[in-house]
Design an enzyme around this catalytic site. Structure first.
Site, PDB file in Angstrom:
ATOM      1  N   THR A  92     -29.234 -21.545  46.913  1.00 49.87           N
ATOM      2  CA  THR A  92     -28.148 -21.946  46.008  1.00 49.87           C
ATOM      3  C   THR A  92     -27.689 -23.367  46.219  1.00 49.87           C
ATOM      4  O   THR A  92     -27.171 -23.720  47.264  1.00 49.87           O
ATOM      5  CB  THR A  92     -26.925 -21.037  46.187  1.00 49.87           C
ATOM      6  N   LYS A 102     -41.100 -32.061  55.143  1.00 47.79           N
ATOM      7  CA  LYS A 102     -39.806 -31.903  55.812  1.00 47.79           C
ATOM      8  C   LYS A 102     -40.020 -32.210  57.287  1.00 47.79           C
ATOM      9  O   LYS A 102     -40.703 -31.461  57.976  1.00 47.79           O
ATOM     10  CB  LYS A 102     -39.285 -30.475  55.633  1.00 47.79           C
ATOM     11  N   THR A 135     -34.919 -25.653  51.139  1.00 41.29           N
ATOM     12  CA  THR A 135     -35.676 -26.808  51.639  1.00 41.29           C
ATOM     13  C   THR A 135     -36.854 -26.444  52.534  1.00 41.29           C
ATOM     14  O   THR A 135     -37.773 -27.234  52.676  1.00 41.29           O
ATOM     15  CB  THR A 135     -34.761 -27.748  52.451  1.00 41.29           C
ATOM     16  N   ASP A 136     -36.844 -25.242  53.137  1.00 41.76           N
ATOM     17  CA  ASP A 136     -37.878 -24.950  54.134  1.00 41.76           C
ATOM     18  C   ASP A 136     -39.288 -25.126  53.579  1.00 41.76           C
ATOM     19  O   ASP A 136     -40.140 -25.719  54.225  1.00 41.76           O
ATOM     20  CB  ASP A 136     -37.709 -23.526  54.672  1.00 41.76           C
TER      21      ASP A 136
END
Ligand SMILES: [Zn+2]
Lengths: 629, 436
Positions: free
Chosen positions: B105, B260, B181-182
């Protein structure tokens, strides 16, 4: 008519633990900040979809926050770039000990919350805080004072002021462990409130978990008069300001209530306000302030406020006026202040100008006028806040957050936040307080502080007054250590540590010159026969003036420091040398001779001792000269 | 009992006996006095020995069952009604941007009564949380699914790609996909292949700080993503995240070259081996890299993925059986993250050779992250080439995995699949490496 003033104290005491509350950084102050970054916090929304007034006020200022950091005092946690580490076990234990000492009921499972704070002082936009105890009490000033709650929380970033459009904060203080003790409201008699705060400080110190030094204790005060609205005064750092703040708030709040009563008597039920741009009207004003601001491209707006003529500058109690309140609001909004109709003449706004304004605004002489000038965007933002402040005049005291001034007055900071908005800190699991920890804490509850004072009194033959002073100065441990190490009279050690700094600062000596290391070095010098007792004040002054440590001063000059007999000898020598001057000018010869004597004694003797001796010798010599002449 | 989420054991029985539900105002009698507060849910991992009340001051406290004598409901809870002010009418002239929610979210609001965080994706909710959006584009928001990004699988990539294709057909000026984001980097790579040649910007965006906090990076990332998706002159798949620690600039990374590289910082995402695609500041795009594809043009998407690919990270003493297990589990393409220039032990190399012989495709990337693999420099490398292992130049391992699943999704296998893995489709390999 005396109305009851109630004061709820909230004491924030820094805990003496080696790390911050949610990371491994040490709680140290940094002087330099190699790193910086900039953020903008957004107001958090209430669950009904509306925004908090305090939050909106901050966001509406359109400011960004600049954070300065140093790796010696902060890490990614403070930068809000890494989740918090587990709550410091030492911090929790210290807070539980404070709670137990105040007979508070320990919470079985501690829940860390996020309290929304978006004035920029927390990088996350919230402060982490947890209740660890409910209820409790202690005795002060002959009464039992109730404790509402004990909270373990992280300190905010250090405010470094504003620079252009952005607020600047240092991250060194962010995350430092504090315990907050919220007290039940007490009678707002200023001496009583001061006594309660002093007493609580003593109890806290007795736990051994209170950090020391300026800024390690801060008080917030919730002040209300006659059951009226609560005004929050945030961040009183010095104990001796508390009675002054209470007294100022009493005057201020009764002024506001008196204004409301006057309005009621006049039949003004609502202070209707209108505002308009009057830059053109005021283009050729005689008021130097407004002229200057307009010349810099500033805008001028005028607010008319129904029925307030004569009440803006009214001062029913000394030093408090509605007009002053408005000026504070304007200053909180980055403007210089306001000019209101009760002081038009004084501020150079002429009668015809006032008439023109009244005409333009379509209001009567019964109405008050408030002029605001400055940068157009700042003026624009401040108008609604000023209007709501004026409209609130019929209601008496508005709810707001205020800051103390150094003089013990208070000034407007921002509207008071709505009900505190908190939600769980989901990054920290709930923390049960297990039985063994409780037992350990219960065992560590200190004997009451008065017995510590009695011990000082009996073991070191101090007067009870001096023993209490040593305890209150928070130097009991240093005192005991010095007495063990040095062969000096305990009463001399005590007065040097406790009374001397106060005396010297009263005489205008900077506090830094009387630091604890300086005092201890001076005591050691006396103990080692390198200085006379009487010379201690002069040693501190000289070291301070020369910007060296006491040790360096004594080593570098190689001058022995003189005791009273030597001082007397120097004084007598000068007096006899200058007998002609004394004969001519009598007692008035003192000043030039003091200069002469100090030329020889600077750094070797206490100036006030020299002055006393010289004074005596000069007046004796003057009398003798008079008799002979 | 749906009324008491998180409570179990003694605590649940205690509350049931008091007929209490979440949100009720309770008076709980403890050994030392009565505590009044609102009953809040308990986290699932919490024990069954405490009841949690939210005090009037807003604080939560956990009260141990051992010290409790009973509880009474003082008032039943009322659900707060959420009624944000309506969003202002966007001017017709604004670009249309499809905003697809996939979880993680990016916008949410808090129920302060219980502490629960709820996603906010309706137009009025989004506007009330991020008012700047209304000035940037006409946003057409849709929640596709709400999953943690670690649960995103090739089938989700397929759905996202197809939904983007539909949005393009409907004439939007750009697409923004919110994503945890992972695995944001994997999804960005996958969509880069599936949507190669897409005529509009497709921007994936996430947040490193959850949007329930005033310091969240989500709003600014979202504003930048929406404004660039709507107005940029370039097309293609990008990731938009903070450029640094400050809330001032947002970096746009090419979908196949992004990784990332930090667990928690706002600027965790970096472009590997290539310059940033673009940088957005509050005033708009401040920098745009050369060579980005322009808007428009023809487009033949291939939005299907198949899972039969594996990513193996070589480590000292890795048993060769690891290759066999991957094959047994259905891997038809194995991407290896080798050491240095692209090496594995002799045993593992032999096993990879057997895998290739059996019809599988074995590809080599490097766990160094920066630089290219080169199987010609050392003997191990030459053995691997001999065994049929395909070097993937400077392709990121994660990108290679996503590409492998996409290649399988096209139905290619054997030599065709091997060829497709090497042939550059969406900038996943570069010809030149630069200093600095
Ligand atoms: Zn830290």
């Amino acid at each position: 008519m005396a109305e009851e003033l109630l004061v709820g104290l909230e004491i924030h005491q820094q805990l003496a633990i080696p790390t911050k509350l949610f990371c491994a950084c040490p709680p140290v102050k940094s002087e330099e900040f190699p790193g910086k970054f900039e953020r903008r916090l957004r107001p958090a929304q209430s669950e009904t979809g509306h925004l908090d007034p305090a939050a909106l006020f901050e966001y509406s200022k359109g400011k960004s926050d600049l954070y300065l950091w140093n790796p010696e005092s902060s890490c990614l946690v403070e930068a809000d770039e890494e989740p918090p580490h587990p709550l410091s076990a030492e911090g929790l234990e210290a807070a539980l000990l404070v709670a137990a000492t105040l007979k508070s009921n320990c919470i079985d499972e501690v829940h860390v919350m996020r309290k929304i704070v978006i004035d920029g002082s927390n990088t996350g936009g919230f402060q982490r805080t947890a209740v660890v105890g409910l209820g409790g009490s202690f005795d002060a000033d002959g009464e039992r004072v109730g404790v509402q709650s004990i909270t373990l929380e992280e300190d905010a970033a250090r405010n470094l002021g504003e620079d252009g459009g952005s607020r600047r904060f240092a991250l060194d203080r962010l995350g430092v462990a504090l315990v907050e003790i919220a007290l039940e409201p007490v009678r707002g008699d200023s001496a009583h409130v001061g006594a309660v705060a002093l007493q609580l400080g003593r109890v806290l110190r007795s736990t051994g978990k209170a950090a020391r030094g300026l800024g390690t204790i801060r008080q917030d005060m919730n002040v209300s008069l006659g059951g009226g609205r609560v005004v929050e005064v945030k961040g009183v750092q010095k104990l001796n300001l508390i009675p002054k703040v209470v007294e100022y708030e009493r005057r201020r709040q009764s002024m506001l209530r008196a204004v409301a009563a006057k309005l009621r008597a006049k039949g003004v039920r609502k202070v209707a306000c209108r505002s308009m741009d009057v830059t053109a009207t005021m283009a050729r004003t005689a008021s130097p302030v407004i002229k200057g601001l307009v010349a810099q491209g500033g805008a001028v707006r005028c607010i008319s406020a129904r029925g307030l003529a004569g009440l803006l500058g009214w001062e029913p109690e000394p030093g408090v006026r509605l007009g002053k309140e408005l000026a504070e609001v304007a200053r909180a909004g980055s403007l210089g202040g306001v000019i209101h109709s009760d002081e038009f003449e004084k501020q150079g706004v002429t009668g015809p100008e006032a008439d023109a304004l009244r005409n333009a605004m379509g209001c009567s002489v019964e109405d008050g006028l408030v002029l605001v000038a400055g940068r157009p965007d700042s003026v624009e933002r401040v108008i609604p806040v000023l209007v709501s402040r004026l409209e609130a005049a019929t209601e008496g005291v508005p709810e707001e957050t205020r800051a103390p001034t150094d003089a013990g007055e208070t000034r407007y900071m921002r509207p008071r936040p709505g009900s505190q908005r908190m939600y769980p800190e989901t990054d920290i699991p709930d923390i049960p307080v297990p039985g063994p920890l409780r037992a350990r804490v219960a065992k560590a509850v200190p004997e009451d502080w008065e017995s510590t004072v009695r011990t000082l009194e009996s073991r070191y033959s101090l007067s009870s007054d001096m023993a209490l002073k040593v305890y209150d100065s928070d130097l009991a441990a240093e005192f005991v250590r010095a007495c063990g190490k040095l062969r000096l009279e305990p009463s001399f050690v005590a007065s040097t540590l406790v009374d001397l700094p106060a005396r010297l600062t009263r005489e205008g000596v900077p506090e830094a010159w009387c630091s604890l290391p300086a005092l201890m070095a001076a005591l050691e010098a006396v103990d080692g026969g390198k200085a006379a007792k009487e010379a201690v004040p002069e040693i501190l002054r000289s070291a301070g003036e020369m910007g060296v440590s006491v040790g360096e001063l004594l080593a570098s000059t190689g001058r022995e420091v003189l005791d009273e007999a030597h001082v007397a000898a120097v004084v007598e020598a000068v007096v006899s040398r200058e007998s002609a001057l004394i004969a001519e000018r009598g007692d008035a010869a003192f000043s030039p001779l003091m200069g002469e004597v100090m030329k020889e004694l600077r750094g070797k003797a206490d100036g006030s001792l020299v002055a006393r001796m010289l004074h005596q010798k000069v007046s004796e010599a003057a009398k003798n000269a008079g008799r002979s002449g | 009992m749906g009324d008491l989420p998180g409570y179990k054991g003694r605590a649940l029985r205690f509350l049931q006996a008091a007929k209490a539900s979440i949100g009720d105002m309770l008076e709980v009698r403890t050994k030392w006095g009565v505590v009044t507060g609102t009953l809040v849910p308990r986290y699932l991992y919490g024990d069954g020995d405490h009841v949690v009340l939210k005090l009037k001051s807003g604080y939560n406290v956990g009260l141990g069952l051992d010290g409790l004598d009973g509880a009474a409901v003082k008032a039943k809870g009322e659900k707060p009604s959420f009624s944000p002010p309506p969003p202002p009418k966007s001017p017709e002239r604004l670009p249309r941007v499809a905003l697809l929610g996939t979880g993680g979210t990016i916008a949410s609001r808090i129920d302060y009564r219980t502490g629960a965080v709820k996603p906010a994706m309706s137009e009025s909710e989004l506007h009330s949380l991020v008012p700047e959006l209304s000035g940037a584009a006409k946003v057409e928001a849709e929640v596709m699914f709400d999953i943690l990004s670690e649960n995103v699988a090739p089938r989700h990539w397929g759905k996202m790609a197809k939904r983007v294709v539909r949005a393009v057909d409907e004439g939007v000026d750009g697409v923004v996909i919110t994503h945890g984001t992972d695995t944001l980097g994997y999804t960005a790579a996958a969509l880069s292949f599936a949507l190669a040649g897409v005529p509009v910007p497709v921007v994936l965006v996430g947040a490193q700080r959850s949007p329930d906090r005033p310091s969240s990076d989500a709003p600014l990332n979202l504003v930048a993503a929406v404004s660039v998706a709507g107005t940029a002159k370039f097309s293609g798949v990008y990731v938009a995240m903070h450029l640094g620690e400050s809330d001032d600039k947002i970096a746009f990374h090419r979908g196949t070259r992004v990784r990332k590289n930090h667990t928690s910082r706002r600027d965790a995402f970096v472009s590997v081996g290539v310059p940033l695609a673009a940088v957005w500041g509050r005033g708009g795009l401040e920098y745009v890299s050369e060579g980005l594809p322009p808007r428009g043009g023809s487009f033949s998407p291939r939005p299907a993925f198949a899972p039969g690919a594996a990513l193996l990270k070589f480590y000292p003493s890795m048993p060769p059986g690891a290759v066999r297990s991957a094959r047994r589990l259905g891997a038809r393409i194995i991407v290896v993250e080798g050491t240095g220039l692209g090496h594995v032990s002799g045993d593992v190399a032999k096993e990879l050779g057997l895998f290739v012989k059996s019809g599988g495709v074995a590809c080599m990337t490097s766990q160094c992250i920066g630089g290219r693999v080169d199987l010609n420099v050392y003997e191990t490398g030459r053995d691997l080439l001999q065994a049929g292992v395909v070097p993937l130049d400077d392709m990121l391992a994660e990108t290679a995995l996503a590409k492998a699943m996409w290649v399988l999704g096209t139905g290619a296998k054997g030599d065709r699949a091997r060829e497709m893995m090497v042939h550059d489709v969406a900038g996943e390999t570069t010809a030149r490496t630069f200093p600095g």
